[in-house]
Design a protein around this motif. Structure first.
Motif, PDB file in Angstrom:
ATOM      1  N   SER A  91     -15.442 -21.267  86.558  1.00 49.32           N
ATOM      2  CA  SER A  91     -15.616 -22.529  87.290  1.00 49.32           C
ATOM      3  C   SER A  91     -14.972 -22.521  88.673  1.00 49.32           C
ATOM      4  O   SER A  91     -15.321 -23.348  89.517  1.00 49.32           O
ATOM      5  CB  SER A  91     -15.048 -23.691  86.466  1.00 49.32           C
ATOM      6  OG  SER A  91     -13.667 -23.513  86.235  1.00 49.32           O
ATOM      7  N   ALA A  92     -14.024 -21.609  88.915  1.00 51.01           N
ATOM      8  CA  ALA A  92     -13.319 -21.591  90.208  1.00 51.01           C
ATOM      9  C   ALA A  92     -14.329 -21.550  91.352  1.00 51.01           C
ATOM     10  O   ALA A  92     -15.181 -20.670  91.404  1.00 51.01           O
ATOM     11  CB  ALA A  92     -12.382 -20.380  90.285  1.00 51.01           C
ATOM     12  N   ARG A  93     -14.225 -22.494  92.273  1.00 50.61           N
ATOM     13  CA  ARG A  93     -15.204 -22.654  93.352  1.00 50.61           C
ATOM     14  C   ARG A  93     -15.188 -21.537  94.393  1.00 50.61           C
ATOM     15  O   ARG A  93     -16.155 -21.338  95.111  1.00 50.61           O
ATOM     16  CB  ARG A  93     -14.970 -24.000  94.057  1.00 50.61           C
ATOM     17  CG  ARG A  93     -15.290 -25.244  93.239  1.00 50.61           C
ATOM     18  CD  ARG A  93     -16.747 -25.358  92.859  1.00 50.61           C
ATOM     19  NE  ARG A  93     -17.091 -24.532  91.706  1.00 50.61           N
ATOM     20  CZ  ARG A  93     -18.360 -24.241  91.384  1.00 50.61           C
ATOM     21  NH1 ARG A  93     -19.354 -24.654  92.118  1.00 50.61           N
ATOM     22  NH2 ARG A  93     -18.609 -23.496  90.324  1.00 50.61           N
ATOM     23  N   ASN A  94     -14.047 -20.839  94.493  1.00 48.72           N
ATOM     24  CA  ASN A  94     -13.906 -19.868  95.568  1.00 48.72           C
ATOM     25  C   ASN A  94     -13.804 -18.453  95.020  1.00 48.72           C
ATOM     26  O   ASN A  94     -12.850 -18.126  94.313  1.00 48.72           O
ATOM     27  CB  ASN A  94     -12.676 -20.214  96.415  1.00 48.72           C
ATOM     28  CG  ASN A  94     -12.771 -21.636  96.952  1.00 48.72           C
ATOM     29  OD1 ASN A  94     -13.682 -21.950  97.709  1.00 48.72           O
ATOM     30  ND2 ASN A  94     -11.879 -22.524  96.521  1.00 48.72           N
TER      31      ASN A  94
ATOM     32  N   VAL B  81     -10.196 -14.901  93.891  1.00 44.61           N
ATOM     33  CA  VAL B  81     -10.696 -16.095  93.214  1.00 44.61           C
ATOM     34  C   VAL B  81      -9.650 -17.205  93.280  1.00 44.61           C
ATOM     35  O   VAL B  81      -8.489 -16.984  92.919  1.00 44.61           O
ATOM     36  CB  VAL B  81     -11.041 -15.784  91.737  1.00 44.61           C
ATOM     37  CG1 VAL B  81     -11.532 -17.030  91.022  1.00 44.61           C
ATOM     38  CG2 VAL B  81     -12.069 -14.663  91.651  1.00 44.61           C
ATOM     39  N   VAL B  82     -10.060 -18.387  93.752  1.00 41.87           N
ATOM     40  CA  VAL B  82      -9.116 -19.499  93.909  1.00 41.87           C
ATOM     41  C   VAL B  82      -9.766 -20.805  93.447  1.00 41.87           C
ATOM     42  O   VAL B  82     -10.875 -21.142  93.857  1.00 41.87           O
ATOM     43  CB  VAL B  82      -8.688 -19.674  95.380  1.00 41.87           C
ATOM     44  CG1 VAL B  82      -7.641 -20.777  95.509  1.00 41.87           C
ATOM     45  CG2 VAL B  82      -8.165 -18.377  95.959  1.00 41.87           C
ATOM     46  N   LYS B  83      -9.070 -21.531  92.594  1.00 34.69           N
ATOM     47  CA  LYS B  83      -9.529 -22.852  92.151  1.00 34.69           C
ATOM     48  C   LYS B  83      -9.458 -23.833  93.335  1.00 34.69           C
ATOM     49  O   LYS B  83      -8.492 -23.804  94.099  1.00 34.69           O
ATOM     50  CB  LYS B  83      -8.604 -23.309  91.014  1.00 34.69           C
ATOM     51  CG  LYS B  83      -9.107 -24.448  90.156  1.00 34.69           C
ATOM     52  CD  LYS B  83      -8.157 -24.684  88.977  1.00 34.69           C
ATOM     53  CE  LYS B  83      -8.719 -25.696  87.986  1.00 34.69           C
ATOM     54  NZ  LYS B  83      -8.984 -27.037  88.515  1.00 34.69           N
ATOM     55  N   ALA B  84     -10.442 -24.706  93.470  1.00 34.59           N
ATOM     56  CA  ALA B  84     -10.488 -25.636  94.606  1.00 34.59           C
ATOM     57  C   ALA B  84      -9.220 -26.493  94.716  1.00 34.59           C
ATOM     58  O   ALA B  84      -8.761 -26.800  95.816  1.00 34.59           O
ATOM     59  CB  ALA B  84     -11.718 -26.542  94.494  1.00 34.59           C
ATOM     60  N   SER B  85      -8.637 -26.844  93.572  1.00 39.62           N
ATOM     61  CA  SER B  85      -7.450 -27.708  93.613  1.00 39.62           C
ATOM     62  C   SER B  85      -6.207 -26.973  94.119  1.00 39.62           C
ATOM     63  O   SER B  85      -5.167 -27.588  94.324  1.00 39.62           O
ATOM     64  CB  SER B  85      -7.176 -28.321  92.235  1.00 39.62           C
ATOM     65  OG  SER B  85      -7.068 -27.320  91.255  1.00 39.62           O
ATOM     66  N   ASP B  86      -6.314 -25.652  94.315  1.00 40.89           N
ATOM     67  CA  ASP B  86      -5.203 -24.873  94.868  1.00 40.89           C
ATOM     68  C   ASP B  86      -5.384 -24.579  96.349  1.00 40.89           C
ATOM     69  O   ASP B  86      -4.607 -23.832  96.941  1.00 40.89           O
ATOM     70  CB  ASP B  86      -5.044 -23.559  94.091  1.00 40.89           C
ATOM     71  CG  ASP B  86      -4.459 -23.787  92.712  1.00 40.89           C
ATOM     72  OD1 ASP B  86      -3.660 -24.720  92.548  1.00 40.89           O
ATOM     73  OD2 ASP B  86      -4.800 -23.034  91.785  1.00 40.89           O
ATOM     74  N   VAL B  87      -6.419 -25.159  96.963  1.00 40.39           N
ATOM     75  CA  VAL B  87      -6.644 -24.943  98.395  1.00 40.39           C
ATOM     76  C   VAL B  87      -6.192 -26.175  99.176  1.00 40.39           C
ATOM     77  O   VAL B  87      -6.572 -27.302  98.843  1.00 40.39           O
ATOM     78  CB  VAL B  87      -8.132 -24.665  98.701  1.00 40.39           C
ATOM     79  CG1 VAL B  87      -8.336 -24.394 100.195  1.00 40.39           C
ATOM     80  CG2 VAL B  87      -8.646 -23.493  97.874  1.00 40.39           C
TER      81      VAL B  87
END
Lengths: 68, 68, 68, 68, 68, 68
Positions: free
Chosen positions: C4-7, C57-63
């Motif tokens: 699911s991670a957006r990035n 890979v980065v979850k949107a909530s961590d950006v």
């Protein structure tokens, strides 16, 4: 795709709640239910539906330890 | 103390590996083993030892969903 | 596996530095280099080596967003 | 202000979607688009608008690595 | 640079402990001391030293709430 | 319950804003106000109300350092 995240808990989706931009997904991993907060876009992109097999994925650095 | 984190998975510590500043803790939550990366200071402060009951605690916004 | 991670930024590994428990991986994603801090165990498990193609890979909530 | 976060990817905002409390910002960093999930309050405070130059900022411990 | 992270607590560095790849920084924010775990590279890059004024910066989605 | 998170800042809740799925809580920790983004479910589960004593809890790996 294989990912570095140490925790990949297999289960089945038991609930999906979509908000305005953020959705909450609950996965039964066998005995426990894990809640994930992800984007609505990710829910659509992966075609997540209740009853579907899925993994709850968590990076080790995001896990804390607690004791009673 | 009661915490807002949605995921609090009860288990038993099966492995503790201390590094220079960061430790890795592995908890058997029944069927699956969860890895946590926390500070050495937290390990000492909570008196964590192999065999001890503990919880793997994860904020919902740190959980991702994956499918095969 | 689809996550699911957006990035999910494709690139090539240019540097791997292992510490006692934590490793730093640098990926050239074309123009920019992204640094990831992951467990040594993940490096071994994925067989990461310099020159290999990989995704950051980065979850949107961590950006976060910043402006000058 | 200079921040410790290892990843500061310069780009241009291409989309802003505000929800009830949480907004999604998409930044084109040249070739790839990065999605950030931040508070509506932060969007207002920084005066973010489509077309504005901005950075996607990510702490190294929030970056995972994946391989095909 | 101005960043979207909602929490930027001003204080003074009281301790720096470098590990193999990861450093722990302690900042006195007036009454409380906050611990940050960042890369050694970030410590060097920002020229962090004990006694220096600095901010502890935390994204709102990384803050939990607890009650007694 | 005792948790490994290094940062547990005591304060008093000054504002609660509920969105569709995500709530923002603001805690005055004495001099500074900390914002937390948590699930609506957590707000209900802990019975959070304005004026109540509470802790802002943050894992050390989620704290960054900034300088002017």
């Amino acid at each position: 795709m294989k990912i570095s995240a140490r925790n990949q808990l297999k289960g089945r989706i038991v609930e999906i709640t979509k908000g305005a931009t953020t959705a909450h997904i609950r996965i039964d991993i066998g005995g426990a239910v894990v809640t994930a907060s992800i984007t609505n876009a990710a829910v659509d992109d992966l075609g997540l539906t209740v009853g579907k097999e899925a993994y709850a994925v968590v990076k080790a650095s995001d896990v804390m330890i607690a004791i009673d």
